[in-house]
Design an enzyme around this catalytic site. Sequence first.
Site, short mmCIF file in Angstrom:
data_model
loop_
_atom_site.label_atom_id
_atom_site.label_comp_id
_atom_site.label_asym_id
_atom_site.label_seq_id
_atom_site.Cartn_x
_atom_site.Cartn_y
_atom_site.Cartn_z
N GLU A 59 0.83 -1.21 0.00
CA GLU A 59 0.00 0.00 0.00
C GLU A 59 0.87 1.25 0.00
O GLU A 59 1.83 1.36 0.77
CB GLU A 59 -0.89 -0.03 1.24
CG GLU A 59 -2.30 0.35 0.97
CD GLU A 59 -3.03 -0.60 0.03
OE1 GLU A 59 -3.06 -0.30 -1.18
OE2 GLU A 59 -3.56 -1.60 0.49
N THR A 61 2.78 2.10 -2.27
CA THR A 61 4.08 1.73 -2.83
C THR A 61 4.13 1.98 -4.33
O THR A 61 5.21 2.15 -4.88
CB THR A 61 4.37 0.23 -2.57
OG1 THR A 61 3.20 -0.50 -2.91
CG2 THR A 61 4.71 -0.02 -1.12
N ASP A 62 2.96 2.01 -5.01
CA ASP A 62 3.00 2.11 -6.49
C ASP A 62 3.69 3.40 -6.94
O ASP A 62 4.52 3.39 -7.82
CB ASP A 62 1.61 1.93 -7.12
CG ASP A 62 0.54 2.90 -6.67
OD1 ASP A 62 0.76 3.68 -5.70
OD2 ASP A 62 -0.56 2.90 -7.28
N SER A 93 -26.11 7.58 -15.00
CA SER A 93 -25.70 6.53 -14.06
C SER A 93 -26.81 6.25 -13.07
O SER A 93 -27.49 7.18 -12.63
CB SER A 93 -24.45 6.99 -13.30
OG SER A 93 -24.24 6.15 -12.18
N GLY A 147 -16.63 4.94 -3.23
CA GLY A 147 -15.87 5.63 -2.19
C GLY A 147 -15.48 4.73 -1.04
O GLY A 147 -15.33 5.18 0.09
N LEU A 150 -12.26 0.55 -2.83
CA LEU A 150 -12.25 -0.71 -3.58
C LEU A 150 -12.16 -0.44 -5.08
O LEU A 150 -12.53 -1.27 -5.90
CB LEU A 150 -13.48 -1.54 -3.23
CG LEU A 150 -13.56 -1.96 -1.75
CD1 LEU A 150 -14.90 -2.60 -1.42
CD2 LEU A 150 -12.41 -2.91 -1.38
N SER A 152 -13.70 1.90 -7.10
CA SER A 152 -14.86 2.18 -7.94
C SER A 152 -14.47 3.12 -9.08
O SER A 152 -15.00 3.01 -10.19
CB SER A 152 -15.99 2.78 -7.10
OG SER A 152 -15.54 3.93 -6.40
N ASP A 202 -4.64 0.55 -9.28
CA ASP A 202 -6.05 0.17 -9.43
C ASP A 202 -6.38 -0.18 -10.89
O ASP A 202 -7.09 -1.15 -11.17
CB ASP A 202 -6.96 1.32 -8.97
CG ASP A 202 -6.59 1.82 -7.59
OD1 ASP A 202 -5.89 1.10 -6.87
OD2 ASP A 202 -7.01 2.95 -7.26
#
Length: 440
Positions: A59, A61-62, A93, A147, A150, A152, A202
């Site tokens: 986490e 780290t990217d 949406s 939010g 995860l 989205s 992500d």
Amino acid sequence: MSQGHTPPQSAPSVEWLPAWDAGRGIDSVMELGNTVFGAHTGAPSGVWSAPGRVNLIGEHTDYNQGLCLPIALPHRTYVALRPSTNEDIQLASRQGTQLWCTTWADLRPGNVSGWGTYAAGVAWALREAGHQVGGFDATVDSAVPLGASLSSSAALECAFAVALDSAFNLGLAETPEGRRELVAACRRAENDMAGAPTGGLDQMASMFCQAGHALALDFREGIPDAEAARLVPFDLAAAGLTILVVDSRAPHALVDGQYAERRNACQSAAESLGIASLREINPASLDATLESLTDPVQVKRVRHVVTEIQRTAEFIDVVQAGLVTNGAADQDRITHAGALMNASHDSLRDDYQVTVPQTDLAVDASRAAGAIGARMTGGGFGGATIALVRQEDVERVAATVAQEFASAGYTAPAFLESPPSGSAGRDLVVNDRAMRRVTP
Ligand code: GLA
């Protein structure tokens, strides 16, 4: 009943958020298209979808050229899309109440805002990269909690990326190199159009994860190429395990400055150490490196990043070695994986300081109820936690977390299970004469 006795409170109910089968997503966005755009535009060219992700470890780290290990959620975002004959972009949406509209003339960073920037931003980034993308209408629905850290946002971007790719015949989604270009477009949408300075984890997860696998990512050279993005078999079920996700429902936003502040701290620390990125720090000489930093906050941030990259490398080794040995769950490896997850969370809480009371409580309660390991996942500042649990313990761990949240007076959390799932792709082909389902 004696006076002053408090009757036992009934246990709070546990809310599960199930993944959808493709049919539910397809029906939802097709129906929304009929309602919103109806007769004047005709049928969309198809339906596409992309998953959210859970990051097992690695986490923050990217953007430090480090390692990450995500799996894709079975929960996906669905998009029905149809190219139009003009330069208009119209989006609807089920998670919003109003049409999001712009034109190609107006679509540029700083000139548009709201959720549509993540979607239309992908079209903009593809055009900036030289691809022919015109106007379009699209409808969206999502099973990925919004939010909740995860991804989205990446699910939305990647669903649009594969939709635009096929609707405008770009042919990128067919090859790994092309998918990498789509990842770059999604990342530009998020960084430049939506204004969230995120790092690429992500979008890589949503575009490259496969069912039954974790995706070992190495960002040393930037967005990972074929060698730096390795699928590693991750058969949790064979080891009698599952990943329990807790959406803490503590609101999380990456555009609010805190994420950028962490990123800048890492950059400044690298500059004062005279290195290009924190990846260059040799873990064996971490203590000496930390002593040369004068800012105590930078010391904490650097310690998290360097130790987290090490933990991720170890976790990847464990997964690669396999959680099952000679037909039985390998308890040593499983315990080791859990300990690495626990250490990751503690470091994110104490050194990187991106947890909140709700995510700390979800982690503590999961561990107390028998999870092998538990940690926050994603950017933090709210959002979700994950727990590695034996299948027979899932209900108990979830019930304990729900109970602890109720006792603390927090908004009730929601729960998801996350078998490692598949990447962005097409679900439905629509042409003049027929509709053909691509996914089951
Ligand atoms: C968010 C960002 C990612 C990554 C994580 C933290 O999810 O989008 O790029 O930095 O936070 O690991």
